[in-house]
Design an enzyme around this catalytic site. Structure first.
Site, PDB file in Angstrom:
ATOM      1  N   CYS A   2     -13.196  36.929 -18.353  1.00 52.33           N
ATOM      2  CA  CYS A   2     -13.391  38.378 -18.404  1.00 52.33           C
ATOM      3  C   CYS A   2     -13.145  38.956 -17.007  1.00 52.33           C
ATOM      4  O   CYS A   2     -13.375  38.309 -15.996  1.00 52.33           O
ATOM      5  CB  CYS A   2     -14.780  38.812 -18.830  1.00 52.33           C
ATOM      6  SG  CYS A   2     -15.287  38.161 -20.421  1.00 52.33           S
ATOM      7  N   ARG A  27      -7.432  37.630 -16.745  1.00 47.95           N
ATOM      8  CA  ARG A  27      -8.707  36.940 -16.939  1.00 47.95           C
ATOM      9  C   ARG A  27      -9.163  36.952 -18.401  1.00 47.95           C
ATOM     10  O   ARG A  27     -10.170  36.327 -18.751  1.00 47.95           O
ATOM     11  CB  ARG A  27      -9.795  37.590 -16.084  1.00 47.95           C
ATOM     12  CG  ARG A  27      -9.476  37.586 -14.604  1.00 47.95           C
ATOM     13  CD  ARG A  27     -10.566  38.284 -13.831  1.00 47.95           C
ATOM     14  NE  ARG A  27     -11.811  37.562 -13.906  1.00 47.95           N
ATOM     15  CZ  ARG A  27     -12.173  36.584 -13.111  1.00 47.95           C
ATOM     16  NH1 ARG A  27     -11.359  36.200 -12.143  1.00 47.95           N
ATOM     17  NH2 ARG A  27     -13.330  35.988 -13.247  1.00 47.95           N
ATOM     18  N   TRP A  74     -12.588  38.020 -22.425  1.00 48.68           N
ATOM     19  CA  TRP A  74     -12.189  36.750 -23.031  1.00 48.68           C
ATOM     20  C   TRP A  74     -13.412  36.308 -23.816  1.00 48.68           C
ATOM     21  O   TRP A  74     -14.449  35.990 -23.231  1.00 48.68           O
ATOM     22  CB  TRP A  74     -11.824  35.735 -21.954  1.00 48.68           C
ATOM     23  CG  TRP A  74     -11.240  34.475 -22.510  1.00 48.68           C
ATOM     24  CD1 TRP A  74      -9.950  34.274 -22.888  1.00 48.68           C
ATOM     25  CD2 TRP A  74     -11.923  33.236 -22.743  1.00 48.68           C
ATOM     26  NE1 TRP A  74      -9.785  33.002 -23.356  1.00 48.68           N
ATOM     27  CE2 TRP A  74     -10.969  32.335 -23.278  1.00 48.68           C
ATOM     28  CE3 TRP A  74     -13.230  32.803 -22.568  1.00 48.68           C
ATOM     29  CZ2 TRP A  74     -11.299  31.026 -23.635  1.00 48.68           C
ATOM     30  CZ3 TRP A  74     -13.561  31.503 -22.921  1.00 48.68           C
ATOM     31  CH2 TRP A  74     -12.604  30.624 -23.444  1.00 48.68           C
ATOM     32  N   ASN A 100     -19.360  39.454 -16.840  1.00 50.68           N
ATOM     33  CA  ASN A 100     -18.472  38.290 -16.907  1.00 50.68           C
ATOM     34  C   ASN A 100     -19.350  37.059 -16.741  1.00 50.68           C
ATOM     35  O   ASN A 100     -20.037  36.945 -15.724  1.00 50.68           O
ATOM     36  CB  ASN A 100     -17.430  38.384 -15.785  1.00 50.68           C
ATOM     37  CG  ASN A 100     -16.686  37.081 -15.537  1.00 50.68           C
ATOM     38  OD1 ASN A 100     -16.276  36.805 -14.421  1.00 50.68           O
ATOM     39  ND2 ASN A 100     -16.502  36.289 -16.551  1.00 50.68           N
ATOM     40  N   GLY A 101     -19.355  36.190 -17.752  1.00 54.87           N
ATOM     41  CA  GLY A 101     -20.189  34.991 -17.671  1.00 54.87           C
ATOM     42  C   GLY A 101     -20.825  34.707 -19.007  1.00 54.87           C
ATOM     43  O   GLY A 101     -20.408  35.245 -20.037  1.00 54.87           O
ATOM     44  N   GLU A 486       2.835  17.925 -17.178  1.00 48.16           N
ATOM     45  CA  GLU A 486       2.868  19.348 -16.813  1.00 48.16           C
ATOM     46  C   GLU A 486       3.953  20.078 -17.622  1.00 48.16           C
ATOM     47  O   GLU A 486       3.741  21.207 -18.085  1.00 48.16           O
ATOM     48  CB  GLU A 486       3.090  19.473 -15.295  1.00 48.16           C
ATOM     49  CG  GLU A 486       3.261  20.876 -14.755  1.00 48.16           C
ATOM     50  CD  GLU A 486       2.082  21.816 -15.016  1.00 48.16           C
ATOM     51  OE1 GLU A 486       1.031  21.380 -15.495  1.00 48.16           O
ATOM     52  OE2 GLU A 486       2.250  23.014 -14.767  1.00 48.16           O
ATOM     53  N   LYS A 490       3.159  23.188 -20.133  1.00 49.07           N
ATOM     54  CA  LYS A 490       3.811  24.503 -19.998  1.00 49.07           C
ATOM     55  C   LYS A 490       4.408  24.919 -21.333  1.00 49.07           C
ATOM     56  O   LYS A 490       4.301  26.069 -21.738  1.00 49.07           O
ATOM     57  CB  LYS A 490       4.932  24.483 -18.949  1.00 49.07           C
ATOM     58  CG  LYS A 490       4.557  24.476 -17.504  1.00 49.07           C
ATOM     59  CD  LYS A 490       3.930  25.744 -16.976  1.00 49.07           C
ATOM     60  CE  LYS A 490       2.451  25.686 -17.123  1.00 49.07           C
ATOM     61  NZ  LYS A 490       1.680  25.125 -16.075  1.00 49.07           N
ATOM     62  N   GLU A 493       1.539  25.802 -23.966  1.00 55.49           N
ATOM     63  CA  GLU A 493       0.669  26.955 -23.735  1.00 55.49           C
ATOM     64  C   GLU A 493       1.390  28.293 -23.851  1.00 55.49           C
ATOM     65  O   GLU A 493       0.772  29.282 -24.209  1.00 55.49           O
ATOM     66  CB  GLU A 493      -0.084  26.848 -22.408  1.00 55.49           C
ATOM     67  CG  GLU A 493       0.754  26.962 -21.171  1.00 55.49           C
ATOM     68  CD  GLU A 493      -0.066  26.822 -19.902  1.00 55.49           C
ATOM     69  OE1 GLU A 493      -1.253  27.148 -19.898  1.00 55.49           O
ATOM     70  OE2 GLU A 493       0.512  26.375 -18.894  1.00 55.49           O
ATOM     71  N   HIS A 509       4.553   1.997 -27.515  1.00 49.67           N
ATOM     72  CA  HIS A 509       3.251   1.587 -28.060  1.00 49.67           C
ATOM     73  C   HIS A 509       2.705   2.606 -29.062  1.00 49.67           C
ATOM     74  O   HIS A 509       1.513   2.630 -29.329  1.00 49.67           O
ATOM     75  CB  HIS A 509       2.244   1.376 -26.920  1.00 49.67           C
ATOM     76  CG  HIS A 509       2.671   0.302 -25.975  1.00 49.67           C
ATOM     77  ND1 HIS A 509       2.627  -1.035 -26.306  1.00 49.67           N
ATOM     78  CD2 HIS A 509       3.196   0.362 -24.734  1.00 49.67           C
ATOM     79  CE1 HIS A 509       3.096  -1.746 -25.285  1.00 49.67           C
ATOM     80  NE2 HIS A 509       3.445  -0.924 -24.318  1.00 49.67           N
ATOM     81  N   LYS A 608      -6.615  33.218 -17.271  1.00 51.24           N
ATOM     82  CA  LYS A 608      -6.191  32.581 -16.035  1.00 51.24           C
ATOM     83  C   LYS A 608      -7.346  31.872 -15.335  1.00 51.24           C
ATOM     84  O   LYS A 608      -7.171  30.823 -14.732  1.00 51.24           O
ATOM     85  CB  LYS A 608      -5.609  33.664 -15.122  1.00 51.24           C
ATOM     86  CG  LYS A 608      -5.061  33.157 -13.825  1.00 51.24           C
ATOM     87  CD  LYS A 608      -3.605  32.826 -13.958  1.00 51.24           C
ATOM     88  CE  LYS A 608      -3.054  32.138 -12.740  1.00 51.24           C
ATOM     89  NZ  LYS A 608      -2.110  31.093 -13.141  1.00 51.24           N
TER      90      LYS A 608
END
Ligand code: F6R
Length: 613
Positions: A2, A27, A74, A100-101, A486, A490, A493, A509, A608
């Site tokens: 947030c 955020r 968020w 926020n939290g 990575e 990318k 997401e 395997h 983010k």
């Protein structure tokens, strides 16, 4: 997560809040809202969706007021809808809050308040907090600041909050614990936000609140700080170095594309003043006092999440190979709950772009309590993690706004390379010729990244061929295994294609069963120590009709003869290949996401800065 923003002064607050929320949208973007005090009333505007949806929702309505708060969410408690959007108001409607939290004990607090006659409109923990504050104000007959203080003493969890009172339009109360909050001090006004980006164009003078501090901002009396134990604190005013241009798209269609293209500069900024190949010198001022400790460490534990964890994996190879220091790389979220054995001879390196990731922060707090030395590698200057560590090095990549991390990753790998080289030199375990060669190669990396970026249109062509794939496999060996991880992260997401990164030799395997003519397999096959082996892995994929897209060293003919597509990158030292090989994968994910119509800079469900555990 947030984002929160607030204004107190004599300007029109609305444009300050809206612009600020747009800067903070990285955020979270599940809902947005603002509250303004206008002629003794709190006017509330909020809705599900982005800040632009909020603007549409407000339409032509009058939004006046010189004190106001804004929030971009968020979702944690309660689904993303209009009612759960912040700000939230108290029982009487006199107070409004942004938060926020997470308030972990919200259920028991809500129960108590319900028994005392409170009714709630939303499913959020935040609404419980503002009801609690008002309840205390009325029961104890105290001022708002004191009511906030008492309430926060009864709260378990994380918060950055700003509270306004319709009867006190010249005052704001703000507080923080484990979620960031910055106060901008203007000439005759105050700006508050989750980070400095909404503040920078109005003032450079800021105060970063510390955990459990409460700020009482009053237009007549100025700023007063106390902690939740009611001890008065002296505000420490710092000057921001951030530049406004760094927050704009600068002609690129998306922040992610801009940030990918910034890498020659961000890596150069990261190296600046830290190496000199002519003098054979590496110098990281922020860890100077701890180099001895790292060199003699029982083990180095790298803790991080997501992309930063991948940088840690590259770091593991570099520290072990160059500096001969034993390294373990841990997901911060797992490490902190495992009751790990940590001694005073351990060094923990926390890697975090935002410097606010809750799990990474909790992991280093735990390791610090157990006596370890804590080193930070952060991008955001003044962030919580950078302040919690004993020492550390900033990555100097500049603000990263696209939710998918790109330039922060290469900057983290650059800092880890510098650290490994510095420790290697200190321990005397690296040959002078290799040390010097690596310094020269490092200095050449920004121009080689520039070269790699020239393949953009070739990558776009490949993206077009594979944009409709449902799955993808990324393979690499050694230092390039984290690059494969990575690359896969990318792709998933931002384009929502399922992708997996694997050590190439592990393919046989299990994952080899997935390979058929519809499966694109992205392989890092540069000319390094495991080149022959990876060529064999490519043959194994081709034998099963998989499609190979290989990143190869310039001039490679062998892989070109087998693969469906090759992307050439300049030759460099094996240890530095991740800095170049990562870039085609960033571009590939970017183009595929754009072609699939995805929101590149704000992928669904993500934020983010992950300040929840
Ligand atoms: C992926 C991404 C995330 C972050 C992770 C850690 O592109 O950005 O996986 O790397 O959330 O964030 P920081 O580095 O801020 O601790």
């Amino acid at each position: 997560m947030c984002g929160i923003v607030a204004y107190l002064g004599d300007k029109d607050a609305f444009p300050v809040l809206i612009k600020g929320l747009k800067r903070l949208e990285y955020r979270g973007y599940d809902s947005a809202g603002i509250a303004l005090i206008e002629e003794g009333d709190i006017n509330l505007y909020k809705c599900k969706g982005k800040v632009s949806d909020l603007e549409d929702h407000i339409g032509g309505k009058s939004v006046r007021g010189t004190v106001g708060i804004g929030h971009t969410r968020w979702a944690t408690h309660g689904e993303p809808n209009d009612i759960n959007a912040h700000p939230h108001t108290s029982e009487s409607g006199n107070l409004a809050i942004i938060h926020n939290g997470i308030i972990e004990n919200y259920a028991s607090l809500k129960e108590e308040l319900t028994q005392r006659g409170h009714t709630f409109k939303s499913d959020t923990d935040t609404e419980v907090l503002i009801h609690l504050i008002e309840d205390i104000q009325e029961r104890e007959g105290v001022k708002l600041g004191e009511a906030v203080r008492i309430a926060l003493n009864g709260v378990i969890g994380a918060y950055a909050i700003v509270v306004i009172d319709k009867d006190r339009p010249k005052r704001l109360i703000a507080a923080k614990k484990s979620s960031p909050l910055v106060i901008g001090i203007g000439e005759d006004d105050f700006y508050l936000a989750s980070d400095a980006t909404p503040i920078i164009e109005y003032t450079k003078n800021v105060v970063y609140l510390n955990d459990e501090e409460i700020a009482i901002l009053d237009l007549d009396k100025g700023l007063k700080l106390v902690n939740i134990a009611n001890q008065e604190k002296t505000p420490y005013i710092q000057e921001l170095e951030l530049k406004l241009e760094a927050l704009e798209k600068g002609g690129y269609e998306h922040f992610m594309l801009k940030e990918i293209h910034e890498q020659p500069r961000s890596i150069a900024d990261c190296l600046r003043g830290r190496i000199n190949s002519l003098q054979g010198r590496v110098q990281l001022g922020g860890i100077k006092d701890y180099e001895d400790k790292i060199a003699k460490a029982n083990r180095v534990i790298m803790v991080a999440c997501g992309t930063s964890w991948h940088a840690g994996l590259v770091g593991e190879y570099l520290f072990e190979d160059l500096a001969r220091v034993p390294v373990e790389v841990e997901y911060a979220s797992e490490f902190r709950y495992r009751n790990p054995i940590i001694t005073e001879n351990d060094v923990v390196i926390a890697i975090s772009q935002s410097g606010e990731t809750a799990d990474t922060l909790a992991a280093i707090k735990m390791a610090k309590e157990r006596g370890a030395t804590i080193i930070g590698i952060c991008n955001v200057v003044g962030s919580t993690i950078s302040r919690e560590t004993h020492g550390g090095s900033y990555t100097h990549a500049g603000p990263e706004i696209g939710v998918a991390s790109t330039k922060a990753f290469t900057a983290q790998v650059t800092v880890l390379t510098l650290m490994a080289l510095s420790i290697a030199k200190k321990k005397g375990v690296i040959e002078e010729s290799r040390f010097r060669r690596l310094l020269i190669e490092l200095e050449n990396i920004p121009s080689k990244v520039e070269e790699v970026l020239k393949i953009n249109s070739q990558v776009e062509f490949i993206a077009d061929i594979y944009k409709d794939a449902n799955n993808a496999l990324y393979l690499g060996r050694g230092l390039n295994f984290p690059v494969a991880l990575e690359g896969a992260l990318k792709l998933k997401e931002i384009s929502y294609i399922h992708a997996e990164g694997y050590p190439a030799a592990e393919m046989k395997h299990g994952p080899i069963a997935l390979i058929d003519e519809a499966m694109p397999v992205f392989v890092i096959a540069t000319k390094d120590a495991s080149y022959e082996k990876i060529v064999s892995n490519i043959q194994e994929v081709k034998a099963r009709k998989g499609k190979i897209i290989a990143i190869v060293t310039e001039g490679d003919e062998t892989v070109k003869g087998i693969a469906d597509h090759t992307i050439e990158i300049p030759e460099t030292d094996d240890s530095l290949v991740p800095l170049l090989a990562t870039i085609p994968f960033q571009l590939l994910s970017y183009h595929i996401a754009v072609m699939r119509g995805c929101n590149v800079d704000q992928p669904r469900n993500l934020a983010k800065s992950v300040t929840v555990e």
